[in-house]
Scaffold this active site. Structure first.
Site, short mmCIF file in Angstrom:
data_model
loop_
_atom_site.label_atom_id
_atom_site.label_comp_id
_atom_site.label_asym_id
_atom_site.label_seq_id
_atom_site.Cartn_x
_atom_site.Cartn_y
_atom_site.Cartn_z
CE1 TYR A 124 -2.97 -3.07 0.92
CE2 TYR A 124 -4.34 -1.43 1.57
CZ TYR A 124 -4.11 -2.70 1.00
OH TYR A 124 -5.24 -3.67 1.05
CE LYS A 191 2.07 -17.99 1.58
NZ LYS A 191 1.25 -19.23 1.68
CG ASP A 225 -1.78 -19.77 3.43
OD1 ASP A 225 -0.92 -19.54 4.09
OD2 ASP A 225 -1.29 -20.58 2.58
CG ASP A 249 -7.61 -3.63 3.69
OD1 ASP A 249 -8.57 -3.39 4.19
OD2 ASP A 249 -7.32 -3.14 2.39
#
Ligand code: NAD
Length: 364
Positions: A124, A191, A225, A249
């Site tokens: 972002y 991740k 995930d 988000d």
């Protein structure tokens, strides 16, 4: 004591939920002078920009602001005003509670989470280059000159910066919140198995900081995930979550879904120089002007704001009034009814009126 607070109604459903929030806050008796500044679509029409400098100046001066959502064009047009505000004012901590409220259509009642999302970095950060631009071509040539690196020449590029500084301050905020609010566990979401250097740095920073809090707060890390699946099946296993910007988000919306929808999810963007409160939801353009959507997310954002300015008694009264109205189930918007087509659902204004009446009934 009186307070001067910047109010940015936004666009889409923003003006409706902001006005509902304003009435409920005023009903608590806290003396607030609202300094209203136009942003989003109405500001484009009047000032030629969705984010006039007056909005930034007002927040910098008052140090506390509350806003409605603002639409961002998808895949084209101007940069997100929300992201710009967070970066310009260095509002690095996006704090979003997600908890079960009695009387809602929650998917799972065992939810009481506090989400800490880093607000200024990651994908972002706005460092993006369009396919075919000279900058993208230059960057691709540079990357392809490194051994073993291959980017297709017709690619668009977004850069994902994650700094040690940015990671430290958001992870510290999550640990400090846990310590000060009797929370037991901080789960860092990442991740790092794939993004070994960016998410790896975030994870490494968290593991190191956890040593300082050992014995006071349990620390764990969870791959993003897997976290999505865990939150859907076993949200009661989680307490405080800390995430980088993009995962934060997405997971915030997932958690809002667990507790009954975006109409119930409040939030705050906190920095060292200012704090900006806003619901998690967007401008829901299809509902704009219909007096239909749920004002709760914005009103509960105002509860966070009242706590922030030290008006804890008024905050609890407002929060109790909201919870009482939702529990009673009568004067609530369509999304809080078991049948979304229930004709007894009230509008945004009417739900706010019911909350104001409840505030009065609760007394001081
Ligand atoms: P959205 O949050 O606006 O709406 C998605 C759906 O959630 C709606 O169709 C509605 O069903 C439900 N919903 C949202 N708010 C609700 C409320 N108060 N009461 C009841 N139901 C509610 O998401 P979107 O449609 O993906 O985004 C619309 C625009 O908002 C986009 O331009 C997006 O960029 C922008 N946006 C702004 C912010 C912000 O201002 N902070 C945040 C998210 C999205």
């Amino acid at each position: 004591m009186s307070y001067r607070i910047t109010l940015l109604p936004g666009d889409g459903i923003g003006p409706e939920v902001s006005s509902a929030m304003q009435k409920c806050v005023d009903a608590t008796g806290v003396d607030i002078l609202w300094e209203e500044v136009m942003v989003g679509a109405p500001a484009i029409a009047q000032h030629g920009t969705p984010l006039p400098q007056a909005a930034i100046d007002s927040i910098k001066k008052n140090k506390v602001a509350i806003k409605g959502p603002i639409e961002t064009p998808v895949g084209k047009g101007f940069r997100s005003v929300n992201v710009q505000l967070r970066q310009e004012l260095d509002l690095f901590a996006c704090v979003r509670p997600a908890r079960y409220i009695e009387g809602t259509q929650a998917v799972n009642k065992n939810v009481n989470l506090m989400i800490f999302r880093e607000n200024t970095e990651d994908l972002y950060s706005g460092v993006e280059f369009d396919q075919g631009s000279p900058e993208a071509s230059q960057l691709i040539s540079l990357v392809n000159s490194f051994p073993g690196k291959k980017v297709r020449p017709d690619s668009s590029i977004s850069i994902k910066p994650i700094s040690a500084f940015g990671s430290e301050r958001i992870i510290r905020a999550a640990f400090e919140y846990a310590v000060n609010h009797g929370r037991k566990k901080v789960s860092l979401v990442h991740k790092a198995n794939i993004m070994k250097y960016t998410d790896g740095l975030f994870l490494h920073t968290g593991r190191k900081m956890a040593e300082e809090y050992a014995g006071r707060v349990v620390f764990e890390d969870v791959i993003v995930d897997n976290m999505c699946m865990q939150l859907v099946q076993r949200p009661e296993n989680y307490d405080v979550l800390v995430l980088t910007n993009l995962y934060g988000d997405i997971i915030s919306d997932l958690c809002a879904g667990l507790v009954g929808g975006l109409g119930l999810a409040p939030g705050a963007n906190i920095g060292t120089a200012a704090a900006l409160f806003e619901p998690v939801h967007g401008s829901a353009p299809k509902y704009a002007g219909l007096n239909k959507v749920n004002p709760t997310a914005t009103i509960l954002s105002a509860v966070m704001m009242l706590d922030h300015i030290g008006e804890a008694v008024a905050a609890r009264r407002l929060e109790t009034a909201v919870f009482d109205v939702i529990r009673a189930g009568k004067d609530v918007t369509y999304d809080l009814k078991s049948d979304r087509n229930d004709v007894s659902a009230v509008g945004t204004k009417e739900m706010a009126q019911a909350i104001c009446q409840r505030i009065k009934a609760l007394g001081n």
